[in-house]
Design an enzyme around this catalytic site. Sequence first.
Site, mmCIF file in Angstrom:
data_model
loop_
_atom_site.group_PDB
_atom_site.id
_atom_site.type_symbol
_atom_site.label_atom_id
_atom_site.label_comp_id
_atom_site.label_asym_id
_atom_site.label_seq_id
_atom_site.Cartn_x
_atom_site.Cartn_y
_atom_site.Cartn_z
ATOM 1 N N THR A 49 82.360 50.759 86.966
ATOM 2 C CA THR A 49 81.786 50.911 85.631
ATOM 3 C C THR A 49 82.853 50.829 84.550
ATOM 4 O O THR A 49 82.677 50.172 83.522
ATOM 5 C CB THR A 49 81.063 52.267 85.525
ATOM 6 N N TYR A 112 67.461 49.868 86.921
ATOM 7 C CA TYR A 112 66.341 49.244 86.219
ATOM 8 C C TYR A 112 65.077 49.138 87.071
ATOM 9 O O TYR A 112 64.000 49.548 86.640
ATOM 10 C CB TYR A 112 66.722 47.862 85.669
ATOM 11 N N TYR A 138 77.451 54.573 95.525
ATOM 12 C CA TYR A 138 77.775 55.060 94.180
ATOM 13 C C TYR A 138 76.492 55.527 93.515
ATOM 14 O O TYR A 138 75.634 54.721 93.164
ATOM 15 C CB TYR A 138 78.452 53.937 93.390
ATOM 16 N N ARG A 143 73.292 56.405 84.476
ATOM 17 C CA ARG A 143 73.378 55.001 84.084
ATOM 18 C C ARG A 143 72.285 54.139 84.712
ATOM 19 O O ARG A 143 71.879 53.137 84.134
ATOM 20 C CB ARG A 143 74.746 54.428 84.465
ATOM 21 N N LYS A 167 80.315 58.186 96.233
ATOM 22 C CA LYS A 167 80.814 58.644 94.947
ATOM 23 C C LYS A 167 79.633 59.277 94.233
ATOM 24 O O LYS A 167 78.693 58.580 93.837
ATOM 25 C CB LYS A 167 81.397 57.484 94.132
ATOM 26 N N ILE A 209 86.913 59.500 92.376
ATOM 27 C CA ILE A 209 87.214 58.214 91.750
ATOM 28 C C ILE A 209 87.217 58.491 90.258
ATOM 29 O O ILE A 209 86.175 58.757 89.664
ATOM 30 C CB ILE A 209 86.205 57.128 92.139
#
Length: 294
Positions: A49, A112, A138, A143, A167, A209
């Site tokens: 990201t 989405y 992840y 997000r 993560k 991370i």
Amino acid sequence: MLTPYQLGGTGVALVTPFNSRKEIDFESLDRLVHFVIQNQVDFLVALGTTSEASTLSEIEKREVVRHIIAANGGRKPIIVGMGGNDTNRIVDTINKTDFDGIDGILSVVPYYNKPCQEGIYQHFSEIAKASPVPIILYNVPGRTSSNINAETTIRLANDFENIIAVKEASGDLMQIMNIIHKKPDDFMVLSGDDASTLPLIALGADGVISVTANGFPFEFSQLVREALNESLDEACKIHYSLLDIIQLLFSEGNPAGIKALLNARGLIDNNLRLPLVPVTEETYIAIEKFLNNF
């Protein structure tokens, strides 16, 4: 092949430096890679990201990875972001990728589309079947608007040997604790939130991370090492010494904050690609003041 135990500690989610024309500044990228390695981070993450990967072309992505591999020179494991919301496209990308110099992939929960848990499981099962390198899940629902719950994470960890870590950036402490409590012994949990790294390691997580580690690689890596060694008093001192800058770095979005810090450190120019913009002058001055007083 990368083992889970090579992922403990501090991974740094590398930014992508841009020049004034918003082209990739490969010289600054090389300099950043050397800077974080010399300051003792444990592994590198490309095209996450923080890299603004969503604004990079496929050619640019390949060039970024190529430069990071070259600058790294085999010193640290390299993880490459390779995710999205079209399963077939990701599998096709994996099949076309030269993994020489790449030790693993970081694959985000589909965004989405908002798939159900079975859809998320099937998505990652196809990626696992295709990938020749280990996979880090992840989870960042802030997000993606899609959360992979503890049960699905553990199911994937048990069913696929090459899914070796997650993560976790959900901010859901109960969910993360359930993963730590019920996961296979060789499956790793990495913090996806810098401010939560110390408490999560205290609960049994294996590392982070980190965004902040771009700008304070030595200090953040030392925090994580102290926490993993159960030297919590020392880890707390470092944690609180960095807490104000962590809050500043995310106050106007990522990677705007960390690019401002890296610019103040003289490592990169302070440029982002739209729709992202640099932090306000007020925030930049606050970041610069913290750096000067640190």
